[in-house]
Design a protein around this motif. Structure first.
Motif, short mmCIF file in Angstrom:
data_model
loop_
_atom_site.label_atom_id
_atom_site.label_comp_id
_atom_site.label_asym_id
_atom_site.label_seq_id
_atom_site.Cartn_x
_atom_site.Cartn_y
_atom_site.Cartn_z
N ALA A 65 -20.41 -21.85 79.31
CA ALA A 65 -20.01 -22.88 78.35
C ALA A 65 -20.57 -24.24 78.75
O ALA A 65 -21.09 -24.99 77.90
N ASP A 68 -24.43 -24.23 78.24
CA ASP A 68 -24.78 -24.28 76.82
C ASP A 68 -24.55 -25.68 76.25
O ASP A 68 -25.40 -26.22 75.52
N GLN A 69 -23.40 -26.28 76.61
CA GLN A 69 -23.10 -27.60 76.06
C GLN A 69 -24.05 -28.66 76.61
O GLN A 69 -24.47 -29.57 75.90
N LEU A 84 -15.32 -31.05 68.97
CA LEU A 84 -14.51 -30.38 69.99
C LEU A 84 -13.19 -31.08 70.31
O LEU A 84 -12.25 -30.42 70.74
N LEU A 287 -18.07 -34.20 74.92
CA LEU A 287 -18.27 -32.80 74.53
C LEU A 287 -18.27 -31.86 75.73
O LEU A 287 -17.71 -30.75 75.66
N CYS A 290 -14.64 -31.43 76.95
CA CYS A 290 -13.86 -30.65 75.97
C CYS A 290 -14.28 -29.19 75.95
O CYS A 290 -13.43 -28.29 75.81
N ARG A 291 -15.57 -28.93 76.09
CA ARG A 291 -16.03 -27.54 76.09
C ARG A 291 -15.46 -26.78 77.27
O ARG A 291 -15.02 -25.63 77.16
N CYS A 295 -12.60 -23.65 77.22
CA CYS A 295 -12.74 -22.39 77.95
C CYS A 295 -11.46 -22.08 78.72
O CYS A 295 -10.98 -20.94 78.72
#
Length: 401
Positions: A65, A68-69, A84, A287, A290-291, A295
């Motif tokens: 995660a 990716d972010q 998010l 972001l 928050c990502r 998770c």
């Protein structure tokens, strides 16, 4: 990359402000509930970065995660929407029952936000109240507001004067609380389980006294769940186990499982008193943070992590009771879920290096308490092996007693 411990220590000694008394170990790698140092030595981590690494180390879902972010978008500032924050706030609302969230970067910042919002609430009502009631043995952080409601003079004295109008009452003394709270009180602030204060849960009687004091005076209640929240005790938040209904909740530590993020959870009653510009944070709720937090929330709820804690928590308690019965220096054990303290009859400081020598990481708090905050993903097999190492360390420390 090879890391030489001597070089690490030398650089820190020259260039890092010396505010931390570190153990002579340089950690370089983690996997699950284990950590490795520069010499390749393995440790069971029963501290999880002081309650932060909820998903353990190098959790594959969290790593994916974050990666990716980071390749998509990390930060926009709070001058714009992103997808998010609202999703995370919704998830926290479902877990806590408080409908709104303000995002920041740490537990101390979350406490600061709660204190500010409590003052703002009374200002908006046209009845300015400035007083806060806090507890003896409390710890809420090291920023000025959080420090003002932290009781330990060791932390406070060098930085006084702090916020005025803070009163401290004895923890778990309903009569003392009732006598202290008045119509001048903006808010009562308390940890449902005192963390730095020695893993001391509030009693049901004291929780009822908080509820009664708020009902009688209108004072708000701030629950500091930075250490005890987000499943740590086997409950979403420990205030729920005590039957408390806070107006504000401070969250941090485990929320990002290592990525810095905190949150002030806010009742609608208080939220209605907050206006644009009353508080802010440049990084808060970006972001990436928050990502990571999403998770963690997914693992807690859909992933069954809270149920897992409720399965393994009694196993920890059983093993700790056996350890307490074996070692005369252990006076008592306290806690719930995966948040435990062993009260010793002496200073607990020697247990920390003894633990390292046996390959287990714990820490000392409140002078006489060995604190255990393992990653929430720890298994019964890992608990047995890790507590076996702690058992051996206590044997060394308590030899001759």
């Amino acid at each position: 990359m090879t890391v030489v411990m001597d070089n690490v220590v030398a650089r820190e000694t020259r260039h890092v402000l010396q505010t931390y008394r570190r153990q002579p170990v340089t950690l370089v790698r983690g996997q699950g509930v284990r950590l490795w140092d520069t010499d390749g030595r393995e440790y069971f981590d029963l501290l999880s970065g002081i309650g932060v690494a909820a998903l353990g180390h190098a959790h594959p879902g969290l790593a994916r995660a974050i990666a990716d972010q980071a390749q998509t978008l990390i930060h926009t500032s709070n001058l714009f929407y992103h997808p998010l924050q609202g999703e995370l706030a919704e998830r926290l609302a479902a877990l806590s029952g408080l409908p709104r969230a303000f995002f920041c970067n740490s537990g101390a910042e979350a406490v600061e936000a709660c204190l500010k919002f409590a003052r703002r609430y009374w200002f908006t009502k046209g009845e300015p109240r400035r007083e806060f009631i806090a507890l003896d043995e409390s710890f809420h952080g090291r920023t000025f507001g959080a420090l003002s409601v932290t009781s330990d003079e060791h932390y406070r004295e060098p930085f006084e004067p702090l916020l005025p109008s803070v009163k401290f009452v004895a923890t778990n003394d309903p009569a003392a609380l009732a006598a202290a709270v008045s119509t001048s009180t903006a808010a009562i602030i308390a940890e449902p389980v005192l963390g730095e204060g020695g893993i001391r849960p509030l009693t049901p009687a004291f929780a009822a006294a908080i509820t009664e004091a708020c009902a009688q005076t209108g004072a708000l209640f701030i629950a500091d769940e930075v250490q005890s929240g987000l499943g740590r005790t086997g409950h979403g938040f420990y205030f729920q186990a005590l039957g408390l209904t806070p107006h504000l909740v401070a969250v941090g530590k485990a929320l990002g499982s290592g990525v810095p993020i905190g949150a002030a959870l806010v009742s609608q009653q208080v939220a209605d008193a907050i206006s644009f510009g009353d508080h802010g944070s440049t990084y808060g709720g970006n972001l990436l943070a928050c990502r990571a937090a999403l998770c963690v929330m997914t693992e807690l709820v859909e992933g069954g992590l809270i149920e897992h804690i409720n399965r393994v928590g009694p196993h920890v308690e059983q093993r700790l009771k056996a350890i307490a019965a074996k070692h005369r220096i252990v006076k008592a054990i306290r806690g719930a879920g995966l948040m435990w303290g062993l009260e010793l009859s002496r200073d607990a400081a020697p247990v920390v290096p003894a633990g390292l020598g046996h390959g287990v990481i714990v820490n000392r708090t409140a002078e006489t308490v060995v604190r255990l905050l393992p990653p929430l993903v720890i298994t019964e097999t890992e608990i047995d092996e890790a507590l076996g190492r702690l058992d051996a360390a206590l044997g060394v420390v308590g030899a001759g007693e």
